[in-house]
Design a protein around this motif. Structure first.
Motif, mmCIF file in Angstrom:
data_model
loop_
_atom_site.group_PDB
_atom_site.id
_atom_site.type_symbol
_atom_site.label_atom_id
_atom_site.label_comp_id
_atom_site.label_asym_id
_atom_site.label_seq_id
_atom_site.Cartn_x
_atom_site.Cartn_y
_atom_site.Cartn_z
ATOM 1 N N GLY A 14 41.934 18.695 -36.849
ATOM 2 C CA GLY A 14 40.328 19.773 -37.048
ATOM 3 C C GLY A 14 39.882 18.386 -38.002
ATOM 4 O O GLY A 14 38.444 17.788 -37.943
ATOM 5 N N LEU A 15 40.370 18.281 -39.315
ATOM 6 C CA LEU A 15 40.332 17.352 -40.223
ATOM 7 C C LEU A 15 39.926 15.144 -39.774
ATOM 8 O O LEU A 15 39.118 14.942 -40.063
ATOM 9 C CB LEU A 15 42.210 17.758 -41.081
ATOM 10 C CG LEU A 15 41.446 18.311 -42.392
ATOM 11 C CD1 LEU A 15 42.888 17.487 -42.967
ATOM 12 C CD2 LEU A 15 40.682 17.571 -43.467
ATOM 13 N N GLY A 16 41.285 15.424 -38.491
ATOM 14 C CA GLY A 16 40.673 13.763 -37.745
ATOM 15 C C GLY A 16 39.764 13.512 -37.109
ATOM 16 O O GLY A 16 38.814 12.711 -37.225
ATOM 17 N N ILE A 17 39.520 15.003 -36.087
ATOM 18 C CA ILE A 17 37.658 14.702 -35.914
ATOM 19 C C ILE A 17 36.323 14.844 -37.154
ATOM 20 O O ILE A 17 35.508 14.324 -35.892
ATOM 21 C CB ILE A 17 37.879 16.168 -35.057
ATOM 22 C CG1 ILE A 17 38.103 16.137 -33.958
ATOM 23 C CG2 ILE A 17 36.193 16.801 -34.270
ATOM 24 C CD1 ILE A 17 38.604 17.386 -32.553
ATOM 25 N N LEU A 18 36.929 15.978 -37.966
ATOM 26 C CA LEU A 18 36.034 15.721 -38.784
ATOM 27 C C LEU A 18 36.092 14.430 -39.297
ATOM 28 O O LEU A 18 34.908 12.982 -39.817
ATOM 29 C CB LEU A 18 36.055 16.381 -40.352
ATOM 30 C CG LEU A 18 35.471 16.580 -41.290
ATOM 31 C CD1 LEU A 18 34.310 17.153 -40.688
ATOM 32 C CD2 LEU A 18 35.640 17.539 -42.597
ATOM 33 N N ALA A 19 37.209 13.121 -40.283
ATOM 34 C CA ALA A 19 37.168 12.330 -40.298
ATOM 35 C C ALA A 19 36.336 11.678 -39.410
ATOM 36 O O ALA A 19 35.918 10.428 -39.693
ATOM 37 C CB ALA A 19 38.639 12.106 -40.711
ATOM 38 N N ALA A 20 36.739 11.172 -38.533
ATOM 39 C CA ALA A 20 35.704 10.254 -37.413
ATOM 40 C C ALA A 20 34.774 10.725 -37.117
ATOM 41 O O ALA A 20 33.490 9.560 -37.157
ATOM 42 C CB ALA A 20 36.171 10.553 -36.080
ATOM 43 N N ALA A 21 34.262 11.940 -36.955
ATOM 44 C CA ALA A 21 32.629 11.487 -36.929
ATOM 45 C C ALA A 21 31.786 11.412 -38.619
ATOM 46 O O ALA A 21 31.094 10.749 -38.228
ATOM 47 C CB ALA A 21 31.921 13.546 -37.295
ATOM 48 N N ILE A 22 32.801 11.792 -40.076
ATOM 49 C CA ILE A 22 32.188 10.668 -40.397
ATOM 50 C C ILE A 22 31.527 9.104 -40.469
ATOM 51 O O ILE A 22 30.848 9.165 -40.956
ATOM 52 C CB ILE A 22 32.383 11.566 -42.057
ATOM 53 C CG1 ILE A 22 33.127 12.822 -42.292
ATOM 54 C CG2 ILE A 22 32.132 10.524 -43.439
ATOM 55 C CD1 ILE A 22 34.084 13.454 -43.523
ATOM 56 N N ILE A 23 32.981 9.094 -40.060
ATOM 57 C CA ILE A 23 33.382 7.558 -40.290
ATOM 58 C C ILE A 23 32.084 7.132 -39.353
ATOM 59 O O ILE A 23 31.136 6.098 -39.904
ATOM 60 C CB ILE A 23 34.587 7.075 -40.024
ATOM 61 C CG1 ILE A 23 35.224 7.296 -40.845
ATOM 62 C CG2 ILE A 23 34.271 5.679 -39.995
ATOM 63 C CD1 ILE A 23 37.095 6.993 -39.955
ATOM 64 N N HIS A 24 31.771 7.825 -38.055
ATOM 65 C CA HIS A 24 30.896 7.189 -37.643
ATOM 66 C C HIS A 24 29.503 7.661 -37.406
ATOM 67 O O HIS A 24 28.942 5.943 -37.465
ATOM 68 C CB HIS A 24 31.033 7.697 -36.318
ATOM 69 C CG HIS A 24 30.212 8.113 -35.070
ATOM 70 N ND1 HIS A 24 29.922 6.691 -34.224
ATOM 71 C CD2 HIS A 24 29.033 8.298 -34.716
ATOM 72 C CE1 HIS A 24 29.073 6.535 -33.013
ATOM 73 N NE2 HIS A 24 28.766 7.369 -33.797
ATOM 74 N N LEU A 25 29.276 8.364 -38.413
ATOM 75 C CA LEU A 25 27.750 8.285 -39.325
ATOM 76 C C LEU A 25 27.446 7.238 -39.781
ATOM 77 O O LEU A 25 26.317 6.844 -39.912
ATOM 78 C CB LEU A 25 27.929 9.527 -39.989
ATOM 79 C CG LEU A 25 27.322 11.095 -38.579
ATOM 80 C CD1 LEU A 25 27.120 12.397 -39.166
ATOM 81 C CD2 LEU A 25 26.496 10.822 -37.880
ATOM 82 N N VAL A 26 28.236 7.227 -40.842
ATOM 83 C CA VAL A 26 28.396 6.008 -41.954
ATOM 84 C C VAL A 26 28.509 5.050 -41.587
ATOM 85 O O VAL A 26 27.219 4.206 -41.740
ATOM 86 C CB VAL A 26 29.595 6.210 -43.327
ATOM 87 C CG1 VAL A 26 29.478 5.212 -43.565
ATOM 88 C CG2 VAL A 26 29.291 7.623 -43.767
ATOM 89 N N SER A 27 29.057 4.542 -40.482
ATOM 90 C CA SER A 27 28.932 2.835 -39.771
ATOM 91 C C SER A 27 27.299 2.858 -39.058
ATOM 92 O O SER A 27 26.519 2.004 -38.834
ATOM 93 C CB SER A 27 29.699 2.923 -39.015
ATOM 94 O OG SER A 27 29.413 3.573 -37.722
ATOM 95 N N LYS A 28 26.955 3.807 -38.744
ATOM 96 C CA LYS A 28 25.694 4.126 -37.971
ATOM 97 C C LYS A 28 24.398 3.682 -39.100
ATOM 98 O O LYS A 28 23.966 2.497 -39.159
ATOM 99 C CB LYS A 28 25.031 5.286 -37.206
ATOM 100 C CG LYS A 28 25.455 5.415 -35.799
ATOM 101 C CD LYS A 28 24.290 4.521 -34.935
ATOM 102 C CE LYS A 28 24.661 4.204 -33.528
ATOM 103 N NZ LYS A 28 25.208 4.888 -32.616
#
Lengths: 315, 444, 347
Positions: A14-28
């Motif tokens: 869960g933590l991993g997915i959350l972090a991935a989502a945040i990184i993705h959004l930020v990079s966009k």
């Protein structure tokens, strides 16, 4: 026990997915839009980051090229025309051919010719010695010989010759990046057109003093005797402040001036001695012819005068 | 042991051995040289313009080059004779400059110059006339920097000067020229101070003298007993107290702001030698054509103080002091801390040459350089409160912007940092380089 | 090279006599009294350990400089000798040779050369070695031979006064009771106590301090501020509760405080530049030492305190700069204000 493992795996996933989502959004959100051509141009550049083009590095050069959209004022001296052609192809613009340059050492005052008049004992750096005084030999224009230029060369294209105390440029490695030229406090180094088939000639002296005092300081100093100037048929040689200089634009490499210099301070590169010999012979022949012509004219004039004289007496 | 400590400057400072070998040797005039070479730039500012030609016969004291612009100085013939070649010669700066060669014939002075020894106390000229007379006479700061004195006396508008400081510190080791002038010409110096005070319109003057010159302090205290406006102050020995900024801090506890002038804090500083030259220029109409030069060094046979005509080759001075010792490795024009090493014995004495120092061979070269051990001694020693070890790193890397932020331009090049560095690091070499590069950038 | 030519170099043309090799020699001379005392106390063991440590340090520095960094060997400045001596001063005199070798390798290899050699190391190399050994070989590093009892290599071992104090306090004894088992303060002062090689005698170390002050190798700022802080802090705690805290004199004279204050904390490379910075540094070491000694689990805390403060040196440096000339000219400001007023007043 199993529960512990399960919860661990689940929570970490869960933590991993959350972090991935945040990184993705930020990079966009914070993505920096850059022209992708910049990357392409950068790829073909030599990646030496030497600054020879005037830009702070290869990336900056690529950016500048893409922004400018023309190659009129931008040129990578290290890559040369080949690389610039590739750059032009990437950008779909016209390539601008430039003559390749090379650094030359405009001092020939080796230990043998230029005697030391004092011992320099400060920090071993030409720049510092130049702020202190005019140098450890009589010549105030010559090479200080501590190799600041060699230090800044990124291409290992220079070394100090221990026998002469002067820097030597390795022709194949020099990229004309201008680093040594900027570094030299005495402006001994200069960028010079590499010439057709790497053939070039230049005067290796910068001493602007009058002939007699210049020669006292250095046995091979240019005395401004103007013999080379007189021999040049193309106005490529000028004498300013008792110092000869060759204009590479006008010089046709006829080589006739080379042996007029009584200290052989007109330096030739990649030219066989025979050619110089031929050129000298040619010059001597020309001079001979000119002298004869002059003599004949003189004789003719005298003869004419005499005839006139005779005529008058007769009359 | 004195209980009461004398005043001194507060930031940094070092204590090299003072080695004043010639302090008890009276000033003797040097015999006239056979020829002199007078550079047309012996001062800070523009070179003077040559007004004589080869072959001209000239008298001692005659103008041979006139000042170009305000920050410049007149140059006078220091001897009488015939003008020889005018060409570039090596001078004590280490570079070649235009100089006028004069072959000496007799000693024929300009008639307007009063050569008598009588003390003239009455000051007849107005302040403006004083400044122009000083300018005409080509007087420059004789402590070493050779800044034209008339420029210092022309205080910019809007600045109020309340103190004249007379620099009798002579903090450079070995040198004794100023000391001897103070001992032998104290009355003239006092008249000179009064002239400068009149020119500047100040009511207060202080002579600062380091306490290793007790005899000079005593003489001035005696002579100034009844003077209300001129005081003399003994100072603790500390290098570089003779620096203008340090002297102001020592005597008045004022600090000249970064990039500012002493006039910004209401002070003008003149050297005692300059003050004597001012006296001669104003009262005797004598231009600056000779000065006192100390010839010294541990190996010198007779350390001496000579009254020398400007332009005399250094070799003449050395011969008069007993010849050049065998083991001489280095000859310095000026003191050991700020003087310039010269390569050639024909270098002429200039207006700013306060001494000739001979250093034996075994002390002439620098010792091995070690890594910086971060001892902080250079920071403690810097009289400007800078961080010399960092300035060295910045200059070495060519980071002149950072160096400027760290106030590299405040450096007075006193050499204290290089002196104290236990690792023999060439700190001042690189700081000087950094300053030169910054100045170059500015001019471009 | 060329005979008869004059030398030309930028000013200044004179230089202080106090160069790096001179300073290092001075420090070595200053350490000799302490070394002699430990020889007197521990016999040949002290000589053996000191010589071994010096030898290892010098050889390792030479090897690293020559073969790893490929540059001229830097051993002639004498700093490796000092590191070796200081390392030896910080270990018991019966330490086996292989531990000394490891300590020297860590001190020189990790503590000094990995940062680029003399002048670039942020931490005191000898202390890095010492703390490494203390953590890796706690038993060997804390079995000290008893003072005065041994002229042979395998003597009786015992604890240091600080160790006795800590153990006693743990066992629930009160300080005055423990103190009864201790030697007198005169014995402490002259070094008749258990402990590491060089930290025995406050007297011998003070002799060294006098010498270094006389030669102007160090200034008084670090030792005095550090010792004064320790004296003050332990004094306050002692006054608050004499049954739980030992008196300040005991603290000053035992353990490595003297050695640390005089030889370790004053290392140029790892101490601040300015006198003000040195005062801050000394106070910091003092506070940390007392805190570790009184409340930590180790009986002694000087090494840790110095290493911790070493890390703060760059920070201290940036906050304790020398005031620049002209920057604080209050007088100048006041003068200008006065001047402005005058200008305004005049019509």
């Amino acid at each position: 026990m199993n529960e512990v493992i399960l919860y661990t795996v689940l929570s970490l996933t869960g933590l991993g997915i959350l972090a991935a989502a945040i990184i993705h959004l930020v990079s966009k959100k914070f993505a920096v839009q850059e022209d992708e051509r910049i990357d392409k141009v950068e790829e073909v550049l030599p990646a030496t980051n030497c600054g020879g083009c005037g830009q702070p590095g290869c990336r900056a050069f690529a950016k500048a090229v893409v922004e400018a959209g023309t190659l009129e004022e931008l040129h990578c001296p290290v890559g040369g025309n080949a690389v610039m052609k590739q750059v032009a192809a990437i950008l779909g613009i016209e390539a601008v051919e430039r003559d390749p340059y090379i650094a030359v050492v405009r001092c020939s005052g080796s230990f043998e010719y230029r005697k030391k008049t004092n011992i320099y004992d400060g920090e071993s750096s030409c720049k510092i010695a130049a702020t202190l005084y005019s140098g450890d030999t009589g010549c105030a224009y010559g090479c200080l010989g501590m190799g600041d230029c060699v230090e800044v060369c990124d291409f290992e294209a220079m070394y100090m010759d221990e026998k002469t105390g002067l820097p030597v440029i390795i022709e194949d490695k020099c990229t004309a990046c201008n680093a040594c030229v900027k570094e030299c406090p005495k402006d001994i180094l200069e960028l010079w057109p590499k010439g057709k088939k790497n053939k070039r000639i230049y005067v290796a002296c910068l001493n602007e003093e009058k002939g007699s005092s210049a020669r006292k300081e250095c046995a091979v100093a240019c005395s401004g005797c103007a013999k080379c100037f007189e021999s040049c048929r193309y106005d490529a040689i000028t004498i300013n402040n008792s110092l000869a200089a060759i204009d590479p634009e006008k010089c046709t490499l006829c080589l006739e001036c080379v042996e007029t210099c009584d200290v052989r301070n007109i330096i030739t590169a990649n030219i066989p001695d025979e050619k110089i010999k031929h050129a000298t012979e040619h010059r001597i022949r020309l001079e001979e012819r000119a002298r004869k012509k002059k003599e004949e004219e003189k004789m003719a004039a005298q003869a004419g005068q005499q005839q006139n004289g005779d005529a008058t007496t007769q009359a | 042991m004195r209980l009461h400590k004398h005043k001194t400057f507060k930031t940094g400072g070092i204590h090299p051995h003072d080695n004043k070998l010639s302090s008890q040797v009276a000033i003797t005039p040097l015999p006239l040289p056979k020829m002199v070479t007078i550079p047309i730039i012996q001062h800070i500012g523009a070179p003077a313009k040559i007004v004589v030609n080869r072959g001209d016969m000239i008298k001692t004291g005659q103008i041979i080059a006139t000042h170009e612009g305000f920050v410049s100085s007149n140059i006078h013939a220091s001897v009488s004779g015939r003008v020889g070649v005018i060409e570039e010669v090596m001078d004590s700066t280490g570079f070649k400059h235009m100089a006028i060669n004069i072959r000496v014939k007799g000693d024929d002075w300009e008639e307007s110059i009063d050569r008598s020894d009588t003390l003239i106390e009455e000051i007849k000229l107005t302040p403006k006339e004083i400044v122009s007379r000083i300018m005409e006479a080509g007087v420059v700061g004789m402590g070493g920097a050779a800044f034209p004195s008339h420029v210092k006396l022309s205080v910019p508008e809007g600045k109020h000067v309340d103190h004249l400081l007379i620099n009798g510190v002579e903090c450079e080791p070995y040198l004794t020229a100023d000391h001897r002038v103070m001992l032998e010409k104290p009355k003239e110096i006092i008249v000179g101070i009064k002239i400068l005070m009149k020119a500047l319109g100040v009511q207060k003057a202080i002579i600062g003298i380091e306490d290793n010159k007790a005899d000079a302090i005593e003489i001035f205290q005696q002579l100034l007993k009844n003077e209300k406006h001129i005081g003399v102050e003994a100072l603790e020995v500390q290098y570089p107290q003779g620096g203008e900024k340090q002297l102001i801090q020592a005597l008045l506890n004022r600090e000249v702001p970064s990039g500012g002038l002493p006039a910004d804090v209401g002070v003008i500083v003149h050297n005692v030698g300059t003050t004597y030259a001012v006296y001669e220029a104003v009262q005797k109409n004598k231009p600056l054509i000779e000065r006192v030069v100390t010839v010294t060094g541990k190996s010198v046979k007779q350390p001496s103080n000579f009254l020398v005509r400007i332009g005399t080759p250094v070799i003449d001075l050395l011969i008069a002091a007993g010849g050049v010792p065998e083991d001489t490795g280095k000859i310095v024009s000026g003191g050991p801390m700020m003087g310039k090493a010269i390569a050639d014995l024909d270098v002429p004495v200039a207006k700013g040459t306060s001494g000739i120092l001979l250093i034996p061979k075994d002390e002439a070269s620098r010792s091995e350089v070690y890594n910086c051990v971060h001892c902080g001694k250079c920071i403690e020693a810097c009289p400007m409160g800078l961080e010399p070890y960092r300035l060295l790193i910045m200059s070495k890397k060519g980071n002149s912007k950072r160096a400027k932020e760290e106030h590299i331009l405040d450096c007075i090049e006193c050499g204290s940092c290089s002196f104290v560095c236990p690792s023999n690091r060439p700190i001042l070499d690189y700081i000087r380089l950094g300053k030169t590069q910054l100045k170059k950038q500015k001019s471009v | 090279m060329s005979e008869g030519l004059l030398t030309v170099s930028p000013s200044p043309h004179i230089h202080t006599d106090l160069t790096v090799p001179q300073i290092m020699r001075g420090v070595i001379i200053a350490m000799i009294p302490a070394l002699l005392f430990s020889v007197y106390n521990f016999g040949l063991g002290a000589v053996y350990v000191t010589l071994l440590a010096i030898l290892f340090c010098v050889v390792i520095e030479y090897a690293i400089a020559r073969y790893l960094l490929k540059r001229p060997a830097s051993i002639y400045d004498g700093s490796a000798i000092i590191t070796g001596m200081l390392l030896a001063f910080n270990v018991p005199s019966n330490l086996p040779w292989h531990i000394i070798l490891i300590g020297s390798a860590v001190a020189i290899g990790i503590g000094k050369m990995s940062f680029g050699g003399l002048g670039n190391n942020p931490f005191n190399p000898a202390l890095v070695g010492r703390v490494f050994l203390l953590l890796s070989f706690p038993v060997e590093m804390t079995s000290w031979p008893t003072a005065g009892a041994t002229w042979s290599l395998d003597g009786v071992t015992g604890a240091t006064p600080l160790g006795i104090l800590k153990d006693g306090l743990r066992a629930g004894d009160s300080v005055p009771d423990i103190m009864n088992q201790m030697p007198s303060y005169t014995d402490f002062f002259f070094g008749l106590q258990g402990g590491s090689l060089g930290e025995m005698s406050a007297f011998a170390i003070l002799l060294g301090l006098m010498y270094m002050l006389y030669r102007k190798i160090i200034t008084w700022h670090i030792p005095v501020s550090m010792l004064a802080t320790i004296l003050l802090m332990t004094g306050i705690f002692w006054l608050l509760d004499p049954t739980r805290f030992a008196n300040p004199l005991f603290h000053l004279l035992t353990g490595g405080i003297m050695l640390g204050a005089v030889f370790m904390a004053t290392d140029y490379v790892t101490s601040p530049f300015t006198h003000r910075g040195m005062l801050v540094f000394g106070v910091g070491i003092g506070v940390l030492t007392v805190v570790i000694r009184l409340f930590g689990s180790y009986p002694e805390g000087v090494s840790f305190a110095i290493l911790i403060m070493n890390a703060f040196v760059p920070l201290i440096n940036s906050y304790t700069k020398q005031p620049r000339y002209g920057s604080k000219s209050q007088r100048h400001k006041a003068y200008q204000e006065k001047l402005e007023k005058e200008v305004k007043a005049t019509p």
